[in-house]
Design an enzyme around this catalytic site. Structure first.
Site, PDB file in Angstrom:
ATOM      1  CE  LYS A  92     -36.224 -23.612 -22.225  1.00  0.00           C
ATOM      2  NZ  LYS A  92     -35.582 -24.660 -21.964  1.00  0.00           N
ATOM      3  CE  LYS A 128     -27.201 -27.624 -25.466  1.00  0.00           C
ATOM      4  NZ  LYS A 128     -28.275 -27.735 -26.445  1.00  0.00           N
ATOM      5  CG  ASP A 168     -28.352 -31.190 -26.468  1.00  0.00           C
ATOM      6  OD1 ASP A 168     -28.896 -30.425 -27.110  1.00  0.00           O
ATOM      7  OD2 ASP A 168     -27.263 -31.907 -26.888  1.00  0.00           O
ATOM      8  CB  SER A 380     -38.354 -25.399 -24.436  1.00  0.00           C
ATOM      9  OG  SER A 380     -38.009 -26.753 -24.335  1.00  0.00           O
TER      10      SER A 380
HETATM   11  P1  NDP Z   1     -30.157 -38.135 -28.745  1.00  0.00           P
HETATM   12  O1  NDP Z   1     -29.285 -38.733 -27.475  1.00  0.00           O
HETATM   13  O2  NDP Z   1     -31.638 -38.619 -28.487  1.00  0.00           O
HETATM   14  O3  NDP Z   1     -29.444 -38.921 -29.847  1.00  0.00           O
HETATM   15  C1  NDP Z   1     -28.264 -38.562 -30.306  1.00  0.00           C
HETATM   16  C2  NDP Z   1     -28.017 -39.412 -31.710  1.00  0.00           C
HETATM   17  O4  NDP Z   1     -26.706 -39.164 -32.239  1.00  0.00           O
HETATM   18  C3  NDP Z   1     -27.830 -40.936 -31.158  1.00  0.00           C
HETATM   19  O5  NDP Z   1     -28.378 -41.656 -32.308  1.00  0.00           O
HETATM   20  C4  NDP Z   1     -26.488 -41.066 -31.271  1.00  0.00           C
HETATM   21  O6  NDP Z   1     -25.692 -42.311 -31.325  1.00  0.00           O
HETATM   22  C5  NDP Z   1     -26.021 -40.199 -32.238  1.00  0.00           C
HETATM   23  N1  NDP Z   1     -24.798 -39.984 -32.393  1.00  0.00           N
HETATM   24  C6  NDP Z   1     -23.624 -40.175 -33.286  1.00  0.00           C
HETATM   25  N2  NDP Z   1     -22.345 -39.951 -33.086  1.00  0.00           N
HETATM   26  C7  NDP Z   1     -22.279 -39.356 -31.628  1.00  0.00           C
HETATM   27  C8  NDP Z   1     -21.462 -38.780 -31.132  1.00  0.00           C
HETATM   28  N3  NDP Z   1     -20.316 -38.467 -31.511  1.00  0.00           N
HETATM   29  N4  NDP Z   1     -22.025 -37.865 -29.999  1.00  0.00           N
HETATM   30  C9  NDP Z   1     -23.213 -37.995 -29.517  1.00  0.00           C
HETATM   31  N5  NDP Z   1     -24.251 -38.766 -30.395  1.00  0.00           N
HETATM   32  C10 NDP Z   1     -23.872 -39.316 -31.282  1.00  0.00           C
HETATM   33  O7  NDP Z   1     -29.757 -36.661 -28.876  1.00  0.00           O
HETATM   34  P2  NDP Z   1     -30.822 -35.667 -29.655  1.00  0.00           P
HETATM   35  O8  NDP Z   1     -31.530 -36.402 -30.720  1.00  0.00           O
HETATM   36  O9  NDP Z   1     -31.709 -35.064 -28.628  1.00  0.00           O
HETATM   37  O10 NDP Z   1     -29.577 -34.708 -30.247  1.00  0.00           O
HETATM   38  C11 NDP Z   1     -29.268 -34.948 -31.618  1.00  0.00           C
HETATM   39  C12 NDP Z   1     -28.732 -33.518 -31.895  1.00  0.00           C
HETATM   40  O11 NDP Z   1     -29.594 -32.607 -31.883  1.00  0.00           O
HETATM   41  C13 NDP Z   1     -27.437 -32.812 -31.206  1.00  0.00           C
HETATM   42  O12 NDP Z   1     -26.634 -32.090 -31.974  1.00  0.00           O
HETATM   43  C14 NDP Z   1     -28.459 -31.654 -30.367  1.00  0.00           C
HETATM   44  O13 NDP Z   1     -27.522 -30.664 -29.904  1.00  0.00           O
HETATM   45  C15 NDP Z   1     -29.280 -31.448 -31.408  1.00  0.00           C
HETATM   46  N6  NDP Z   1     -30.569 -30.723 -31.239  1.00  0.00           N
HETATM   47  C16 NDP Z   1     -31.504 -31.276 -30.056  1.00  0.00           C
HETATM   48  C17 NDP Z   1     -32.618 -30.910 -29.524  1.00  0.00           C
HETATM   49  C18 NDP Z   1     -33.529 -31.445 -28.800  1.00  0.00           C
HETATM   50  O14 NDP Z   1     -34.749 -31.007 -28.341  1.00  0.00           O
HETATM   51  N7  NDP Z   1     -33.459 -32.649 -28.169  1.00  0.00           N
HETATM   52  C19 NDP Z   1     -33.018 -29.302 -29.954  1.00  0.00           C
HETATM   53  C20 NDP Z   1     -32.199 -28.698 -31.139  1.00  0.00           C
HETATM   54  C21 NDP Z   1     -30.785 -29.572 -31.621  1.00  0.00           C
HETATM   55  P3  NDP Z   1     -25.739 -43.267 -29.974  1.00  0.00           P
HETATM   56  O15 NDP Z   1     -27.003 -43.720 -29.502  1.00  0.00           O
HETATM   57  O16 NDP Z   1     -24.801 -44.241 -30.619  1.00  0.00           O
HETATM   58  O17 NDP Z   1     -24.757 -42.350 -28.986  1.00  0.00           O
HETATM   59  O1  2IT Z   2     -30.085 -27.430 -28.958  1.00  0.00           O
HETATM   60  C1  2IT Z   2     -31.401 -27.088 -28.499  1.00  0.00           C
HETATM   61  O2  2IT Z   2     -31.728 -26.070 -28.921  1.00  0.00           O
HETATM   62  C2  2IT Z   2     -31.898 -28.099 -27.508  1.00  0.00           C
HETATM   63  N1  2IT Z   2     -31.031 -28.862 -27.037  1.00  0.00           N
HETATM   64  C3  2IT Z   2     -33.073 -27.778 -26.798  1.00  0.00           C
HETATM   65  C4  2IT Z   2     -33.054 -26.834 -25.591  1.00  0.00           C
HETATM   66  C5  2IT Z   2     -34.428 -26.502 -24.945  1.00  0.00           C
HETATM   67  O3  2IT Z   2     -34.267 -25.615 -23.988  1.00  0.00           O
HETATM   68  O4  2IT Z   2     -35.258 -26.953 -25.083  1.00  0.00           O
END
Ligand code: NDP
Ligand code: 2IT
Length: 448
Positions: A92, A128, A168, A380
């Site tokens: 997952k 992943k 992600d 999830s």
């Molecule tokens: P999004 O794509 O929704 O947003 C990513 C954000 O990070 C954007 O604002 C992006 O800016 C910014 N950013 C800045 N620098 C970087 C870079 N070098 N590479 C990529 N993005 C960058 O993603 P999420 O909010 O879903 O994810 C953010 C973080 O949280 C990640 O580390 C992800 O692994 C983690 N995460 C996400 C979960 C989820 O449920 N979505 C769960 C747990 C962790 P820009 O738009 O300019 O690219």
């Molecule tokens: O980093 C994370 O935990 C996620 N991007 C969410 C993974 C999921 O299966 O909901």
């Protein structure tokens, strides 16, 4: 062999086998280095081959993703899914679409996911995946064609009892919708549990969109509670402005915090009056624009190029919610100098190892990502439960379960840290608590 030598031997082996995989080596070292006291107490586990196996993915899948852009030109990207560990349940974890995606990044994320998922208390293994596809500037049709091409290969490797991807970076409800639709068509199956983060109309769970950000704030509430504090009137800085950042800001604001800055990969905005989240949602969720557009609606705010500089803003609580290695030692020093009391990771591994060590040394209460951002994958898991039941719970029910899970994750990390005589070290607590569950399950299932 003693614990220290055992751990060092595995770290050396991982470095040798995976040269140049900086992020993966970082993630492995962070977890393994905190396990020494655990193996000191459980020396019988040293010769069971647990670490040897846990650092090696059970399966890795690479594939070509060929698709047609709007000009009719053939584009080729790389697709990747790492099925890391299935001791606790089906693999997952999310899918990331970003040009930086490579083997090292997906492996570090998959490795973290094993322990994060264990902490949620739900039966999920770790995996992943993703692609080096860059969604920025692509039309909606291009996104759809890419998602369909990606799923045209991924479908044969996933399933509700096999491997369940989700979102992600670069993968949200739109992308999951296209991938789910294509899966359903080519398999002729409405197996809702094959992907999570789906739209509410076709098997998604309420609160999944908000879950990572809300969960992060619930986790920080626990941290604050332990130092007799609350979010009320706290100055908060959140990096990123994507899914995690937006809903962390929303929940923190609802608890009385003043969130004064957020960012995207180009730069950050600072609004001393507190961010207007509706403007940010319009920019990011509707227009898919840049955070600098905030100034169109709020001309009194400030925009600064370069997203790393956001950590120079004085705050009580810092929530890095963008990406890995976005907060380094210099930023950590700035935060400590400015009196920051709490740092919690909404992103995966946003703080470098040096930054984390600096926080721990300087009495900043630190919430590691695999505990603090587990609310997304936990919800999830709740989506999978609802799909199996063919029922959907109300927003309040899911939110309540999410809160309960975040409280339990905090308690489990905290209690373990206390138990190992390092009460404020939630890195140690989360790593040992998560690892112990996976190790026990691996042990029970034999040599696989
Ligand atoms: P999004 O794509 O929704 O947003 C990513 C954000 O990070 C954007 O604002 C992006 O800016 C910014 N950013 C800045 N620098 C970087 C870079 N070098 N590479 C990529 N993005 C960058 O993603 P999420 O909010 O879903 O994810 C953010 C973080 O949280 C990640 O580390 C992800 O692994 C983690 N995460 C996400 C979960 C989820 O449920 N979505 C769960 C747990 C962790 P820009 O738009 O300019 O690219
Ligand atoms: O980093 C994370 O935990 C996620 N991007 C969410 C993974 C999921 O299966 O909901």
């Amino acid at each position: 062999m003693n614990s220290k030598d055992y751990i060092q031997e595995i770290i050396t082996q991982v470095e040798k086998r995976n040269p140049n995989e900086v992020e993966f080596n970082h993630a492995v070292k962070e977890v393994l280095n905190s396990l020494e006291p655990y193996f000191n107490r459980n020396p019988h586990l040293i010769n069971k081959g647990i670490l040897e196996r846990i650092v090696e993915p059970e399966r890795q899948i690479y594939f070509r993703v060929a698709w047609l852009d709007d000009l009719g030109k053939v584009q080729v990207n790389r697709g990747l899914r790492v099925q890391f560990n299935s001791a606790l349940g089906p693999y997952k974890g999310g899918l990331r679409f970003h040009p930086s995606v490579n083997q090292s990044i997906i492996k570090f994320l998959g490795f973290e996911q094993i322990f994060k998922n264990a902490l949620t208390t739900l039966p999920m293994g770790g995996g992943k995946g993703g692609s080096d596809f860059n969604p920025k500037g692509k039309s909606d049709n291009e996104i759809m064609r890419f998602c369909q091409a990606f799923m045209s290969e991924l479908y044969r490797h996933i399933g509700s009892d096999v491997d369940v991807p989700a979102g992600d970076i670069g993968v949200g409800a739109r992308e999951i919708g296209y991938m789910y639709g294509y899966y359903k068509k080519i398999q002729n199956l409405h197996t809702q549990g094959v992907l999570t983060g789906k739209g509410i109309l076709y098997g998604g769970s309420l609160v999944r969109t908000q879950a990572t950000g809300y969960g992060l704030v619930y986790f920080v509430e626990n941290m604050l509670n332990d130092i007799n504090e609350t979010f009320k009137n706290k100055q908060v800085v959140v990096s990123g402005s994507g899914n995690v950042a937006i809903y962390a800001i929303e929940k923190a604001q609802s608890l009385g915090a003043k969130v004064i800055a957020c960012s995207d990969s180009n730069g950050y905005i600072y609004d001393k009056n507190g961010l207007d989240l509706n403007v940010i949602k319009k920019i990011k969720e509707v227009n898919r624009g840049r955070i600098s557009d905030y100034l169109i609606d709020i001309p009194n705010a400030t925009y600064v190029e370069g997203f790393r500089n956001i950590w120079s803003i004085p705050c009580d609580i810092a929530l890095p919610c963008a990406t890995q290695d976005e907060l380094d030692l210099d930023s950590a020093k700035q935060l400590v100098k400015n009196g920051c009391k709490i740092v919690a990771e909404g992103a995966n591994m946003p703080c470098t190892q040096e930054a984390v060590n600096y926080f721990l040394k300087h009495s900043v209460y630190f919430g590691p990502g695999k505990a603090a951002n587990a609310g997304g994958v936990a919800t999830s898991g709740l989506e999978m439960s609802q799909n199996s039941l063919r029922l959907s719970w109300t927003f309040e029910e899911v939110d309540q379960k999410l809160k309960q899970i975040m409280n339990e994750i905090y308690q489990s990390a905290k209690t373990t840290a206390v138990n190992y005589n390092d009460p404020n070290n939630l890195v140690l607590g989360a790593n040992i608590a998560g690892f112990n569950k996976v190790a026990q399950a691996m042990l029970a299932q034999g040599i696989l």
